[in-house]
Design an enzyme around this catalytic site. Sequence first.
Site, PDB file in Angstrom:
ATOM      1  N   HIS A  57       3.021   4.075  -1.821  1.00 35.59           N
ATOM      2  CA  HIS A  57       3.299   2.272  -2.323  1.00 35.59           C
ATOM      3  C   HIS A  57       3.597   3.393  -3.926  1.00 35.59           C
ATOM      4  CE1 HIS A  57      -1.343   1.278  -2.383  1.00 35.59           C
ATOM      5  NE2 HIS A  57      -0.809   2.369  -2.394  1.00 35.59           N
ATOM      6  N   GLU A  58       3.769   2.447  -5.070  1.00 37.17           N
ATOM      7  CA  GLU A  58       3.995   2.536  -6.271  1.00 37.17           C
ATOM      8  C   GLU A  58       4.766   3.606  -6.612  1.00 37.17           C
ATOM      9  OE1 GLU A  58       3.190   0.450  -8.244  1.00 37.17           O
ATOM     10  OE2 GLU A  58       2.220  -1.131  -6.244  1.00 37.17           O
ATOM     11  N   GLY A  59       5.778   3.920  -5.251  1.00 40.05           N
ATOM     12  CA  GLY A  59       6.795   5.414  -5.750  1.00 40.05           C
ATOM     13  C   GLY A  59       6.461   6.448  -4.936  1.00 40.05           C
TER      14      GLY A  59
END
Length: 610
Positions: free
Chosen positions: A455-457
């Site tokens: 998550h978040e890239g």
Amino acid sequence: MRHTVDFLLTDWLHISALTDRPRFADHSAETFSQVLDACEKIARDKFAPFNRLVDTEEPRFDGEKVILPQATQDAWDAYAASGLLSAAQDYDIGGMQLPYTVELAANAFFSKASVSINASMLSVGNANLLMVHGTPLQQQVFALNEFSGRWSGTMCLSEPQAGSSLSDVATRAVPDGDGFDADPLGPRYRLKGNKMWISAGEHELTENIIHLVLAKIPGPDGKTIPGTKGISLFIVPKKLVDTEAKLTGERNDVALAGLNHKCGWRGTTNTLLNFGEGKFKPGGQAGAIGYLVGQPGEGLRCMFHMMNEARIGVGMAATMLGMAGYEASLDYARQRPQGRPAGPGGKDAAAPQVPIIQHADVKRMLLAQKAYSEGALALELYCARLVDEQHTGAAAAAKEAALLLEVLTPIAKSWPSEWCLEANSLAIQVHGGYGYTRDFPVEQYWRDNRLNMIHEGTHGIQAMDLLGRKVVMDGGAGLKLLATTINTTIDRAGQVAGLAEHGATLAAALQKLGAATKAAWSTGDPQDALANATPYLQAFGHVVLAWVWLDVALAAQAALAEGRQPADFVQGKLQCCRYLHAYELPKIDAWLAVVAARHPVCRDMQDAWF
């Protein structure tokens, strides 16, 4: 852990020096310590005892609302009451004007106690974004109520068909009638679409949920603009509100389509949301009402303010899960008797068993965990210190801090999420078969931490961001500045017995990294360079952590010499530095070899060959 946090803040980052700046003038080392004390206590009392509970009692939907354990509500209420949601904000809006470095350190206790109960990161990031890009009324109505804990917030980017490819976002927003731009809360649009993987997207913990949603708007010709240029950002509240932040009593057209059932982070609701499906019809019409944030077409630019902040938060969450596993396995290794040491004459079967911490291989696993988690903690706090410098430092220093932060953010997110996950795997190994059972907490720490590489890239996205953008932007200015910063540490280490050799090793590694960077881009073809972006990310991260540990070791030795830290504490830090340089840094040779050669084996693999 607390001793290490205090050491890093005081002896390494010299955080008390920030109190010389006007923004932090009311604070002192004592007030910083008091904040950490209070947060450590809340985390210990309201979060840690319920970490297993929220893992086993997952969120469920009864057809009307999402149900969470009462412990989650109690934890949220205690966190909101602490004031930490607005810790870094101005006094005049109820904040404490704390340095971000102190705020991040304080939040570390909650992530360690129960990362999936601690869902505050998105609310703070949501509100912080609005304080930069929102109108004064949007800030007053939405951000301030998130800072108070009355409302919570999300970020809605991904979609089922698009994943991380934001150019393929299909959610659409159209002006809500002829007077759409007359609403005091901002130009009003109607949104239709679906969003996936929305953490804390539906719950009853707060009175309202404020969604920040990316959607595409029509171009001048009425057609959708392809790619990312047409993406705009909208405030889409779960319940509609007026200009005085009062609920109107009308539900917005945002509906829960389902809960995702996760490997870890089970205490946080993770949702699929439908916007504008017609289940609710505000104003008698289908379509979720959203208020434009910033300018049309600048949604990604606005959202990256929140995403970059979230990436440091993800790195800290990964760090703290690694730390929790390390402390659990250290405690277990000190208590678990098994085996006997081998002497010159072999093992004495009649001798009593020894704690497994006396075995060299167990020490190896514990030392690796300590080096990974404490090194990651130092990295995250260093990045937070750069944020404070960027916002409150002199112009030249602020500019350099911003540039360093650009280069280090992919590492701050990716390195802890990979190597503190490895620490959690080693924590299970230290426990042996017991570690694979739910009778001990380390298997949960691993499951919770596995999300952080995604998550978040994802890891791959961070790698392409680093090699494809960050190290080549402005003619490589960020990479050059980082190299200069690292070389300053190397020069200092060269004057210290026992650390000079590590400085020399790091200097050689830095030279290899620079050479590989140039070789990767020597053809000018992004496909040549980026095919091996992930090995580059791994090597870059190891060089950064070798530098961080060398710099921390210098601070530790100075603290010992001046009588500010005990010998055993300092020796532990020095041994981590030695471990990182002897066992981890040599790995970069293999990673950089394929980068420098622009090795095509992965790029050339064909679908049919699988």
